[in-house]
Design an enzyme around this catalytic site. Structure first.
Site, PDB file in Angstrom:
ATOM      1  CG  HIS A  86      -5.274  -2.140  -0.813  1.00  0.00           C
ATOM      2  ND1 HIS A  86      -4.261  -2.077  -1.752  1.00  0.00           N
ATOM      3  CD2 HIS A  86      -4.864  -1.367   0.225  1.00  0.00           C
ATOM      4  CE1 HIS A  86      -3.287  -1.290  -1.304  1.00  0.00           C
ATOM      5  NE2 HIS A  86      -3.629  -0.850  -0.107  1.00  0.00           N
TER       6      HIS A  86
ATOM      7  CG  ASP B  74      -5.408  -3.296  -4.614  1.00  0.00           C
ATOM      8  OD1 ASP B  74      -5.965  -2.254  -4.204  1.00  0.00           O
ATOM      9  OD2 ASP B  74      -4.262  -3.637  -4.249  1.00  0.00           O
TER      10      ASP B  74
ATOM     11  CB  SER C  98      -0.949  -0.041   1.206  1.00  0.00           C
ATOM     12  OG  SER C  98      -1.932   0.960   1.136  1.00  0.00           O
TER      13      SER C  98
END
Length: 403
Positions: A372, A280, A217
């Protein structure tokens, strides 16, 4: 079956053994694209990426229950024999926050200096609030001691990143017309003085250990910028990111591709693996309409649910392979254009009420909590064995179990 109070220690104890048994040992059939290029992931690369996902998952213990020496935590630390914690860092809970840890991987594990960069659940806010002012990117690092620098953050961002003699000799290539997401660069500026002295010392002490960067991330964006900094110093990092957002414009992505020799379809020997997952939204943000692009080196997980197999992963061609994560964006844009037309689409990007750019609903931001986080395992919770929802598929069970 009634829940037994002593089950958690056994779950944690068996994590490494049972997790290793689930890893594939045989190769799938070749997956060729229309040009005959081999997209197939090797078993070796699959197992390496799966290990990296567990390593970066441990970074979510920083700022919560913590990681202690030699390498102890409430998550997966016991799965890594030969790991020695060097330090952790946590720059704070702001939009430009950065957390992670540095660990030495000694034999019997592969000898590595590992830097794990944690993600953040404020990733959407970080992208939106700080993406409207991209900043010029200058590749050469400043060797001044930033910990002694009393400049404000704004003053630091406006400073040119001057290269030392050693840096310029290692990498003399300029990054012409390169711009970078200012929020991601700020996160790296906050992180750099926390980790650089440790890395320099460890490289000098363990010159044969592979410098390895792993990020998820926001941590993937910080790892990306760190890797360019380290390249400019003449170091040779191996980088794996999961759900890495777009960090800059096309010129910066071209610079990435040159620095890491990324091109069409990379093999297992590639030094940069940008892992993405179907649905995602983060690898598609900030929006390309705002001038942000992807770089090459993508490895795509096409299976939506956990757990993927070797056959569910593939190498991707170039920066925007339509058979990988970019294809989802192209399909969404095409459908939206057909339904709304260009004028309405532009209006969708601009939030008139808040006078700022907005992320359209087609990017499924609710997937921040699912797709994600789903990279081999569900990342982001510092608990024994990882996310409890992984336990059912990770540990032996019978069909008649009850809790």
């Amino acid at each position: 079956m009634r829940f037994r109070s002593n089950i958690l220690p056994w779950l944690s104890l068996g994590a490494w053994i049972l997790g290793a048994q689930a890893l594939p040992t045989s190769q799938t059939s070749l997956h060729l694209d229309s040009n005959g290029s081999n997209r197939t992931i090797s078993v070796q690369l699959f197992n390496e990426l799966e290990e990296h996902s567990r390593i970066v998952d441990i970074a979510y213990c920083v700022g919560t229950t913590g990681i202690q020496k030699p390498f102890l935590c409430a998550s997966r630390c016991q799965e890594f024999e030969g790991f020695e914690l060097v330090t952790t860092w946590n720059t704070g809970p702001l939009l430009s926050d950065s957390c992670g840890y540095i660990v030495l991987s000694h034999p019997p594990s592969p000898p590595r200096i590992i830097i794990a960069f944690r993600g953040t659940y404020s990733i959407a806010n970080t992208i939106v609030d700080l993406s409207t002012v991209p900043q010029e990117y200058v590749p050469y690092p400043d060797d001044e001691d930033e910990s002694q620098d009393t400049s404000t953050i704004s003053e630091k961002l406006l400073k040119p990143l001057r290269g030392s003699k050693r840096s310029v000799e290692a990498d003399e290539e300029n990054c012409t017309n390169c711009t970078v997401h200012s929020g991601f660069l700020t996160s790296w500026h906050h992180t750099r003085p926390q980790i650089l002295p440790h890395i320099e010392s460890l490289i000098a002490k363990y010159p044969d250990y592979q410098l390895t960067l792993i990020g998820h991330s926001l941590g993937g964006a910080v790892a990306a910028l760190a890797s360019l900094d380290f390249q400019a110093r003449g170091w040779d990092p191996q980088v794996t990111t999961f759900g890495e957002p777009r960090v800059g414009n096309q010129a910066l992505m071209n610079y990435f591709n040159r620095k890491f020799k990324l091109g069409d379809i990379e093999g297992a020997e590639s030094s940069y693996r940008r892992v993405t997952h179907v649905d995602d939204p983060v690898p598609l943000l900030p929006l390309k309409e705002w001038g942000y692009k992807m770089h090459a080196g993508e490895v795509y997980i096409s299976k939506a649910s956990l757990s993927p197999s070797v056959a569910d992963l593939q190498h991707c061609a170039g920066d925007d392979d339509p058979d990988c994560i970019a294809g989802a964006e192209s399909a969404a844009l095409e459908a939206r254009f057909d339904a709304q037309g260009l004028k309405d689409m532009v209006g969708e990007w601009w939030n008139e009420e808040e006078a700022m750019w907005a992320i359209p609903a087609r990017y499924k931001l609710w997937q921040l909590f699912f797709a994600h986080r789903d990279y081999f395992w569900r990342l982001g919770l510092c608990v024994p064995g990882g996310d409890p929802r992984d336990w059912y598929r990770k540990y032996p069970h019978s069909e008649n179990e009850e809790l």
